[in-house]
Design an enzyme around this catalytic site. Structure first.
Site, mmCIF file in Angstrom:
data_model
loop_
_atom_site.group_PDB
_atom_site.id
_atom_site.type_symbol
_atom_site.label_atom_id
_atom_site.label_comp_id
_atom_site.label_asym_id
_atom_site.label_seq_id
_atom_site.Cartn_x
_atom_site.Cartn_y
_atom_site.Cartn_z
ATOM 1 N N ASP A 158 0.911 -1.382 0.020
ATOM 2 C CA ASP A 158 -0.175 -0.139 -0.237
ATOM 3 C C ASP A 158 0.693 1.663 0.008
ATOM 4 O O ASP A 158 0.772 2.153 0.732
ATOM 5 C CB ASP A 158 -1.476 0.305 1.367
ATOM 6 C CG ASP A 158 -0.392 -0.415 2.337
ATOM 7 O OD1 ASP A 158 1.058 -0.872 2.662
ATOM 8 O OD2 ASP A 158 -1.020 0.185 4.020
ATOM 9 N N HIS A 204 9.293 -0.409 9.343
ATOM 10 C CA HIS A 204 8.536 -1.563 9.321
ATOM 11 C C HIS A 204 8.524 -2.917 8.150
ATOM 12 O O HIS A 204 8.943 -3.439 8.406
ATOM 13 C CB HIS A 204 7.294 -0.579 9.708
ATOM 14 C CG HIS A 204 6.754 0.181 10.788
ATOM 15 N ND1 HIS A 204 6.829 -0.314 11.715
ATOM 16 C CD2 HIS A 204 6.611 1.323 10.411
ATOM 17 C CE1 HIS A 204 6.426 0.628 12.870
ATOM 18 N NE2 HIS A 204 6.398 1.802 11.487
#
Length: 329
Positions: A21, A253
């Site tokens: 995303d 992340h």
């Protein structure tokens, strides 16, 4: 840590599909994957999360153009949650309205393929049984839809390495929930219990891997084309972390999760059944049953397959690897 050999035979390379995303740290993760000789990126699938799915697709195509890899197909994912919810949480306040630091890059020339993301995932897992690693960097809706589309998908896919959960630390959406799981808790619960070989990398681990302001300066002064590009888009991400966490650095992340997909030895793991809370104020909570007690009663964890959950990370080695790949780009 020695950098792994860059002269690997094509057959030795791990085939990965990145469900993404993009997103600033997604961009970093995609570039790290493309510059890692251990992996062969055979496709990107897109999902809402940092941005809506349409923009995620545009950004995925754009990033492949920047990297000179327009040979890699992009399959657009779902625009709704697994329960057809259309009220989505989008983190544009972290990544910018365009998802890439408000740089407003021109639209890409490429187009997504006609197959949907779940169809592409099912097709590739069937074509290469046991060989595909899906690296899921956003909400898990596409992966859950693939599980529903093909009962054999969980067996055909080699491994699912996912960024998700907070596992005994506070979440980053609220104290209970991490963003990707919160994005579609029902889908996450389907994936965690589907029986595939799963590694979950939660923010309990990724918050240990920090790119400091000095690291960014080092990246900016390198000759790496992709590193230079990232330095353009990172400002907003650094500002967000300073406001939200009071740190002069950013959590890596997505790049950390990519590393777990091909160098799992830099992490340690525990195993158990993970279930996801789907209602109340703890909606999106991931709870690991560590198998240390045998319960007399049937529970929601009984007879469910185990997954691996990362518990420690060699953060300096992961950061060095990410920096090296981007500086050489």
């Amino acid at each position: 840590m020695k950098d792994p050999k860059s002269t690997m035979a094509m057959g030795d390379r791990k085939k990965i599909i990145i469900d993404t995303d993009p997103g600033i740290d997604d961009a970093m993760a995609i570039f790290v994957a493309l510059k890692s000789p251990e992996v062969d990126v055979i496709g990107l699938t897109t999902i809402y999360g940092n941005v809506y799915t349409t923009l995620a697709t545009r950004n995925a195509l754009h990033l492949l153009e920047v990297a000179g890899r327009t040979d890699i197909p992009v399959a657009e994912g779902t625009h709704k949650t697994i329960l057809n919810g259309t009220k989505l949480r989008v983190a544009d306040f972290v990544h910018g309205e365009d998802g890439l630091g408000n740089q407003n890059f021109p639209p890409p020339e490429g187009k997504p393929i006609e197959k949907s993301a779940p169809e592409f995932l099912v097709e590739q897992a069937k074509l290469h049984p046991g060989e595909i690693t899906v690296v899921a960097l956003g909400p898990l809706t596409n992966i859950a839809l693939a599980v529903q589309l093909d009962p054999e998908f969980s067996k055909n896919v080699g491994q699912i390495v996912l960024l998700g959960g907070s596992f005994a630390v506070n979440g980053n959406v609220n104290p209970a929930s991490e963003a990707n799981i919160f994005g579609d808790p029902e889908a996450a619960d389907i994936v965690f219990t589907c029986g595939a070989d799963i590694i979950a990398v939660g923010i309990n681990v990724t918050h240990q891997v920090v790119m400091t302001a000095d690291d960014r300066d080092k990246l900016a002064s390198s000759n790496g084309k992709l590193g230079q590009y990232l330095c353009k888009i990172l400002d907003l991400y650094y500002s967000y972390h300073l406001d939200a966490y009071e740190i002069k650095g950013v959590y890596l992340h997505d790049p950390t999760t990519i590393i777990a997909a091909f160098l799992p030895s830099l992490f340690t793991y525990t195993e158990g059944v993970v279930r996801v809370q789907t209602d109340s104020i703890t909606r999106g909570l991931t709870l690991l049953y560590n198998n240390q007690k045998r319960f007399e009663e049937e529970t929601e964890w009984s007879d469910k397959p185990s997954v691996k959950v990362a518990v420690t990370v060699d953060a300096p080695a992961v950061l060095k690897l990410i920096m090296d790949r981007l500086m050489e780009s």
